[in-house]
Design a protein around this motif. Structure first.
Motif, PDB file in Angstrom:
ATOM      1  N   GLU A  14     -32.593  -4.210 -36.047  1.00  0.00           N
ATOM      2  CA  GLU A  14     -34.041  -4.295 -36.134  1.00  0.00           C
ATOM      3  C   GLU A  14     -34.417  -3.478 -37.358  1.00  0.00           C
ATOM      4  O   GLU A  14     -34.149  -2.281 -37.416  1.00  0.00           O
ATOM      5  CB  GLU A  14     -34.669  -3.717 -34.867  1.00  0.00           C
ATOM      6  CG  GLU A  14     -36.136  -3.991 -34.743  1.00  0.00           C
ATOM      7  CD  GLU A  14     -36.664  -3.491 -33.403  1.00  0.00           C
ATOM      8  OE1 GLU A  14     -37.802  -2.981 -33.413  1.00  0.00           O
ATOM      9  OE2 GLU A  14     -35.951  -3.580 -32.396  1.00  0.00           O
ATOM     10  N   ARG A  57     -26.821  -6.174 -33.207  1.00  0.00           N
ATOM     11  CA  ARG A  57     -28.222  -6.555 -33.351  1.00  0.00           C
ATOM     12  C   ARG A  57     -28.892  -5.512 -34.219  1.00  0.00           C
ATOM     13  O   ARG A  57     -28.723  -4.305 -33.974  1.00  0.00           O
ATOM     14  CB  ARG A  57     -28.925  -6.611 -32.001  1.00  0.00           C
ATOM     15  CG  ARG A  57     -28.730  -7.918 -31.274  1.00  0.00           C
ATOM     16  CD  ARG A  57     -29.622  -8.009 -30.091  1.00  0.00           C
ATOM     17  NE  ARG A  57     -29.340  -6.860 -29.208  1.00  0.00           N
ATOM     18  CZ  ARG A  57     -29.810  -6.720 -28.007  1.00  0.00           C
ATOM     19  NH1 ARG A  57     -30.622  -7.596 -27.497  1.00  0.00           N
ATOM     20  NH2 ARG A  57     -29.500  -5.668 -27.276  1.00  0.00           N
ATOM     21  N   ARG A 113     -21.862 -10.786 -35.110  1.00  0.00           N
ATOM     22  CA  ARG A 113     -22.358 -11.328 -33.838  1.00  0.00           C
ATOM     23  C   ARG A 113     -22.377 -10.271 -32.754  1.00  0.00           C
ATOM     24  O   ARG A 113     -23.091 -10.409 -31.769  1.00  0.00           O
ATOM     25  CB  ARG A 113     -21.500 -12.516 -33.390  1.00  0.00           C
ATOM     26  CG  ARG A 113     -21.874 -13.781 -34.124  1.00  0.00           C
ATOM     27  CD  ARG A 113     -21.148 -14.993 -33.610  1.00  0.00           C
ATOM     28  NE  ARG A 113     -21.093 -15.088 -32.165  1.00  0.00           N
ATOM     29  CZ  ARG A 113     -20.097 -15.664 -31.507  1.00  0.00           C
ATOM     30  NH1 ARG A 113     -19.071 -16.159 -32.151  1.00  0.00           N
ATOM     31  NH2 ARG A 113     -20.124 -15.728 -30.184  1.00  0.00           N
ATOM     32  N   SER A 161     -25.874  -6.093 -40.589  1.00  0.00           N
ATOM     33  CA  SER A 161     -25.074  -6.333 -39.391  1.00  0.00           C
ATOM     34  C   SER A 161     -23.586  -6.242 -39.687  1.00  0.00           C
ATOM     35  O   SER A 161     -22.818  -5.661 -38.913  1.00  0.00           O
ATOM     36  CB  SER A 161     -25.379  -7.717 -38.811  1.00  0.00           C
ATOM     37  OG  SER A 161     -26.697  -7.785 -38.361  1.00  0.00           O
ATOM     38  N   ASP A 181     -27.928  -1.998 -32.516  1.00  0.00           N
ATOM     39  CA  ASP A 181     -27.282  -2.117 -31.211  1.00  0.00           C
ATOM     40  C   ASP A 181     -25.908  -2.729 -31.440  1.00  0.00           C
ATOM     41  O   ASP A 181     -25.799  -3.785 -32.078  1.00  0.00           O
ATOM     42  CB  ASP A 181     -28.093  -3.016 -30.268  1.00  0.00           C
ATOM     43  CG  ASP A 181     -29.302  -2.316 -29.706  1.00  0.00           C
ATOM     44  OD1 ASP A 181     -29.125  -1.508 -28.789  1.00  0.00           O
ATOM     45  OD2 ASP A 181     -30.424  -2.573 -30.204  1.00  0.00           O
TER      46      ASP A 181
END
Length: 135
Positions: A68, A66, A63, A28, A77
């Motif tokens: 996966e 996102r 933050r 992230s 994302d």
């Protein structure tokens, strides 16, 4: 590589030397940093809170992302705020390319998707000029 979603880690077995573990938070953070270094991106946002996109500082870039993660692939994302006056499709395309390149280079994962969600536009701040109070 195998994903351990309960602990938030991507695991990789490498020969007889042991395993390499990369936290999902690392993926992230890489994605967030790669996004904000693209010209035209004003920052990341944690999403819409009460209809207003909240800008995040550099410490909170993850933050606005996102991830996966599967065994060998990742989907990303990103929630960004762009600078006023830029061509949004061009900036989004550059963000997608930079994020994909950085994650694949740094983690070895294949990035299958980089979805860019433009959450707001940062308007230019008017320059403040000090006017003399007396003439």
């Amino acid at each position: 590589m195998g994903a351990d979603a309960s602990e938030g880690f991507i695991e990789s077995q490498e020969g007889e030397l042991g395993e390499v573990r990369i936290a999902n938070e690392v993926v992230s953070t890489i994605a967030g940093l790669a996004a904000v270094e693209v010209e035209g991106v004003a920052g990341m946002t944690g999403g819409l809170a009460g209809g207003i996109a909240e800008m995040l500082g550099r410490r909170n870039l993850s933050r606005g992302v996102r991830v996966e993660v599967g065994q060998h692939q990742a989907a990303i994302d990103l929630f960004i705020v762009i600078q006023y006056g830029v061509r949004i499709p061009d900036v989004a395309w550059k963000v997608q390319e930079n994020v994909k390149r950085q994650i694949e280079t740094m983690t070895g994962l294949e990035v299958t998707e980089v979805n860019v969600h433009v959450q707001g536009v940062q308007l230019p701040q008017p320059e403040r000029t000090e006017e003399s109070r007396v003439r």
